[in-house]
Design an enzyme around this catalytic site. Structure first.
Site, PDB file in Angstrom:
ATOM      1  N   LYS A 185      13.902   9.985   5.328  1.00  0.00           N
ATOM      2  CA  LYS A 185      12.459  10.182   5.491  1.00  0.00           C
ATOM      3  C   LYS A 185      12.219  11.662   5.200  1.00  0.00           C
ATOM      4  O   LYS A 185      12.095  12.489   6.107  1.00  0.00           O
ATOM      5  CB  LYS A 185      12.032   9.771   6.910  1.00  0.00           C
ATOM      6  CG  LYS A 185      10.539   9.580   7.055  1.00  0.00           C
ATOM      7  CD  LYS A 185      10.208   8.839   8.331  1.00  0.00           C
ATOM      8  CE  LYS A 185       8.738   8.943   8.692  1.00  0.00           C
ATOM      9  NZ  LYS A 185       7.823   8.389   7.698  1.00  0.00           N
TER      10      LYS A 185
HETATM   11  N1  PMP Z   1       8.130   3.070   4.304  1.00  0.00           N
HETATM   12  C1  PMP Z   1       7.636   4.314   4.235  1.00  0.00           C
HETATM   13  C2  PMP Z   1       7.564   4.981   2.914  1.00  0.00           C
HETATM   14  C3  PMP Z   1       7.197   4.977   5.392  1.00  0.00           C
HETATM   15  O1  PMP Z   1       6.708   6.216   5.326  1.00  0.00           O
HETATM   16  C4  PMP Z   1       7.262   4.301   6.617  1.00  0.00           C
HETATM   17  C5  PMP Z   1       6.762   5.002   7.866  1.00  0.00           C
HETATM   18  N2  PMP Z   1       7.774   5.724   8.485  1.00  0.00           N
HETATM   19  C6  PMP Z   1       7.777   3.004   6.652  1.00  0.00           C
HETATM   20  C7  PMP Z   1       8.199   2.414   5.469  1.00  0.00           C
HETATM   21  C8  PMP Z   1       7.898   2.254   7.941  1.00  0.00           C
HETATM   22  O2  PMP Z   1       8.872   2.845   8.749  1.00  0.00           O
HETATM   23  P1  PMP Z   1       8.821   2.761  10.330  1.00  0.00           P
HETATM   24  O3  PMP Z   1       8.591   1.350  10.670  1.00  0.00           O
HETATM   25  O4  PMP Z   1      10.124   3.263  10.770  1.00  0.00           O
HETATM   26  O5  PMP Z   1       7.702   3.636  10.769  1.00  0.00           O
END
Ligand code: PMP
Length: 333
Positions: A185
């Protein structure tokens, strides 16, 4: 507890007495303190130099979590430890020397929520390459970490969780897994998301659906994607996507409720003829999709599987199902 009035007066004071600082018109709700490398710093004093490496090259990794007020008067950060572990893994992928363990970051998140007396809201840790070498080999630059928390309502707009949203296939391809590291991320990855989201919003849609470099459905700008067809729940495989913690949560809940869940590639035209579709993400939670590229999905509203999973999701994040208590990072304000 300090009144909102006192906090606002303080913010005004800092703004007026900081002619060197640039403050844009605030579009977010602020809180009082930001954790900055171990210290609680007043919100408006959490500053960095304009030549900070991350500002120029996107060399940062971050997390987004939600804290929920639960029925017994306590609060909980949903899947706190998993988010902090992902932050450490993102730093590892990026080769950042993070001076904190996942456990220390988790503890600091709770300290920040408590210092701000925030029983429900969003939690944003960010580790970034700081000031120093300006080229793209910043091995000696410090890696600094902040944690900010603030109240944040429905991410995809009022009514999105109940009524669903309209999405559009983006003209921007999701980056290939060997172009940028999609399991991290990392801030730089979000340039791809911003391009897609801005295009979708300016074209009158709520969110963008991106295809991967092979043309299969990948993910949205900040969410993972699920479709439901003939009773089977499908989500895209963990290739060109961020491994969403909400995605993992929903897959687990769906399996525990007896649904068949498949991680499988699918095309945009399979998406068009799905019975139901929804997005998952910490900010977006579990948001139904009722239209893709002007094709109505299913009955054009949240379907029965989506509604059941959404209800179970909100029950679990608020501590209503003790079978998932290990996912709750408790604290009290
Ligand atoms: N894909 C992307 C590109 C994101 O930014 C996020 C948000 N973090 C997600 C998927 C979903 O991840 P999560 O459920 O861990 O928030």
């Amino acid at each position: 507890m300090r009144s909102i009035f006192v906090i606002c007066m303080e913010s005004e004071y800092i703004k007026q007495h900081s002619p060197d600082a640039y403050f844009c018109e605030e579009s977010m709700q602020t809180t009082q303190f930001i954790w900055f490398d171990g210290k609680m710093v007043p919100w408006y004093q959490a500053r960095i130099h304009v030549l900070t490496h991350a500002l120029h090259y996107g060399s940062a990794v971050f997390e987004g979590m939600r804290a929920y007020a639960c029925a017994d008067g306590r609060s909980s950060v949903f899947r706190l430890n998993d988010h902090c572990a992902r932050l450490v893994n993102s730093a590892k992928i990026m080769r950042f020397d993070l001076p904190y363990t996942a456990a220390r970051i988790a503890e600091a998140c709770l300290e920040t929520l408590k210092a701000n007396k925030l029983g429900e809201g969003y939690v944003r840790p960010l580790s970034f390459v700081g000031y120093g070498e300006m080229g793209v080999f910043p091995r000696d630059n410090p890696v600094q970490t902040i944690i900010a928390v603030w109240p944040w309502g429905s991410y995809l707009g009022a009514g999105a969780l109940e009524n669903g949203i309209r999405v559009k296939t983006s003209s921007f391809t999701r980056m290939h897994a060997n172009t940028l590291m999609t399991k991290a991320k990392a801030s730089g990855n979000y340039i791809n998301s911003i391009l897609a989201k801005v295009e979708a919003r300016e074209d009158g849609y709520d969110e963008a659906v991106m295809l991967d470099a092979s043309g299969f459905v990948s993910e949205a700008s900040g969410e993972n994607i699920f479709i439901v067809r003939d009773g089977i729940i499908k989500t895209t495989p963990w290739t060109s996507i961020l491994g969403g913690i909400t995605r993992d949560t929903v897959m687990r809940l769906a399996c525990d409720l007896g649904y068949t869940v498949e991680e499988q590639q699918f095309t945009r035209d399979e998406f068009y003829i799905a019975d139901e579709a929804f997005l998952t993400g910490t900010a977006a939670e579990l948001t139904p999709i009722h239209e893709l590229d002007r094709r109505v999905i299913g009955a054009g509203q949240a379907g029965p599987v989506t509604k059941r999973l959404q209800a179970e999701f909100f029950n679990v994040v608020r501590g209503g199902n003790h079978g998932y208590d290990s996912w709750l990072g408790w604290y009290t304000v």
